[in-house]
Scaffold this motif. Sequence first.
Motif, mmCIF file in Angstrom:
data_model
loop_
_atom_site.group_PDB
_atom_site.id
_atom_site.type_symbol
_atom_site.label_atom_id
_atom_site.label_comp_id
_atom_site.label_asym_id
_atom_site.label_seq_id
_atom_site.Cartn_x
_atom_site.Cartn_y
_atom_site.Cartn_z
ATOM 1 N N PRO A 1 0.804 -1.209 0.000
ATOM 2 C CA PRO A 1 0.000 0.000 0.000
ATOM 3 C C PRO A 1 0.846 1.273 0.000
ATOM 4 C CG PRO A 1 -0.629 -1.461 1.829
ATOM 5 C CD PRO A 1 0.614 -1.999 1.244
ATOM 6 N N TYR A 2 0.335 2.254 -0.756
ATOM 7 C CA TYR A 2 1.033 3.526 -0.920
ATOM 8 C C TYR A 2 0.097 4.671 -0.546
ATOM 9 C CZ TYR A 2 -1.611 2.620 -5.191
ATOM 10 O OH TYR A 2 -2.599 2.266 -6.060
ATOM 11 N N PRO B 1 0.989 7.500 -7.042
ATOM 12 C CA PRO B 1 0.834 7.061 -8.441
ATOM 13 C C PRO B 1 0.254 8.150 -9.331
ATOM 14 C CG PRO B 1 -0.120 5.439 -6.931
ATOM 15 C CD PRO B 1 0.207 6.653 -6.121
ATOM 16 N N ASP B 2 -0.688 8.924 -8.796
ATOM 17 C CA ASP B 2 -1.309 9.944 -9.643
ATOM 18 C C ASP B 2 -0.345 11.086 -9.962
ATOM 19 O OD1 ASP B 2 -4.161 9.090 -10.167
ATOM 20 O OD2 ASP B 2 -3.989 8.778 -8.030
ATOM 21 N N MET B 3 0.510 11.414 -9.011
ATOM 22 C CA MET B 3 1.525 12.441 -9.305
ATOM 23 C C MET B 3 2.477 11.957 -10.397
ATOM 24 S SD MET B 3 2.887 14.001 -5.784
ATOM 25 C CE MET B 3 1.855 14.788 -4.584
ATOM 26 N N PRO C 1 3.887 4.520 -13.016
ATOM 27 C CA PRO C 1 4.047 3.907 -11.696
ATOM 28 C C PRO C 1 4.240 2.397 -11.840
ATOM 29 C CG PRO C 1 1.914 5.055 -11.928
ATOM 30 C CD PRO C 1 2.530 4.997 -13.279
ATOM 31 N N VAL C 2 5.223 1.867 -11.139
ATOM 32 C CA VAL C 2 5.440 0.408 -11.116
ATOM 33 C C VAL C 2 5.137 -0.031 -9.691
ATOM 34 C CG1 VAL C 2 7.168 -1.431 -11.340
ATOM 35 C CG2 VAL C 2 7.171 0.507 -12.939
ATOM 36 N N ALA D 1 -8.618 0.030 -1.514
ATOM 37 C CA ALA D 1 -8.303 0.102 -2.947
ATOM 38 C C ALA D 1 -7.629 1.431 -3.294
ATOM 39 C CB ALA D 1 -9.569 -0.085 -3.773
ATOM 40 N N ALA D 2 -7.968 2.482 -2.556
ATOM 41 C CA ALA D 2 -7.358 3.794 -2.825
ATOM 42 C C ALA D 2 -5.852 3.780 -2.562
ATOM 43 C CB ALA D 2 -8.018 4.862 -1.948
ATOM 44 N N PHE D 3 -5.411 2.836 -1.730
ATOM 45 C CA PHE D 3 -3.987 2.755 -1.371
ATOM 46 C C PHE D 3 -3.306 1.570 -2.067
ATOM 47 C CE2 PHE D 3 -6.385 4.430 2.281
ATOM 48 C CZ PHE D 3 -5.763 5.661 2.467
#
Length: 407
Positions: A123-124, A129-131, A139-140, A366-368
């Motif tokens: 999780p991030y 990822p959006d940035m 994003p990987v 899911a957002a993370f």
Amino acid sequence: MTFIAKRLSNIKPSATFKIIGLVKDLKAKGVNVIGLGGGEPDFDTPDFIKEAAKTAMDNGQTKYTNVDGTPELKDAIIEKFKRDNGLEYARNEITVGTGGKQVLYNALMATLNPGDEVIIPAPYWVSYPDMVLLAEGEPVIVDCPAEAGFKMTGVQLEAAITPKTKWVILNSPSNPTGAGYSHADLKELTDVLMKHPHVWVLTDDMYEHLVYDDFKFCTVAEVEPALKDRTLTVNGVSKAYSMTGWRIGYAGGPAELIKAMSKIQGQSTSNPSSISQAAATEALNGDQSFMKPWIEAFAGRRDLVVKMLNDCEGIDCPNPEGAFYVYPSCAGLMGKTTPDGKTLETDEDFVSYLLESEGVACVHGAAFGLSPHFRISYATSEEALTKACERIQKACAALSGQARAVA
Ligand code: GLU
């Protein structure tokens, strides 16, 4: 809608800010909602910091400053890096932005060419990822499940690196899991990075001071000094000083990168608020002793929440090392049915059910990037947390049917 740029087509709105806004709106309407969505300490900004802001205003520090920070704040940051992390930076290796978020954004915008890859352990934090996508990078995502302590291993990092890799983003203690990388965990990663000189490290240390029990925070450039010339060490005053609204983040890194980041800032927002910079200078230079009781309070809240959530059938909540988040699994609830007859298929279904049935707001996993989980921010009073966890227990107990096995 063709008027909107294509680059926004696969960007999501910030899920954390969506919840923060929703809770504010519901409260304004008089709805009884407990907000555990946004990551923001409930403590007030310490008085000595507010006083510094008032003095700055009275002294006329209400004008533009240098684009990437006043010399006074840069010096306070240099001292902070020396004091807390044993890192030496010069003024031209420091940048200040409107929150850690702008600093990260500047770094990615200043360095990514189309197709460049950025490794992000999941999780991030929702915005990484959006940035990267906004900056036209790729994003990987590396999956780091609860069984691995939500942490990326050296083997995973090695496997994710390609000739196109530009950055790896590390965040410890983590938003959303609270997981902290120990010195040994980081060494495993830095050993891999030493073999790949084209890969840079962006380390988001925003929760540095919020660590519990015996966990000892460390940062990449401290663990492997040879990586310092390709590391951007990002931090800020938002979380540890309870200054989220003041919007001051900063970073230390190689002068060429810092200069490129400043170019972006000079053509977008210019300097961060002059008043906030004066306050942040005092925050970093002043007496840090107010933090100890805060950290003790957070540790107590974490224990309370972890225990009460683990008492819910179907929820499994790991005990994190830091930050003020827990990231429980709700796998044991998937497939169950709500009293309204709705089957819970996803973690988003579960958090919607919690909000609608019990007025408890959290953010879905899911957002993370790791499901089925949900994030709770426990940066609120024990009383509110107890009430919220009782409501979550009640919501779980009201579900019927069998949980389906989740792969
Ligand atoms: N960082 C906080 C959070 O994750 C605040 C909102 C945001 O910047 O995403 O909740």
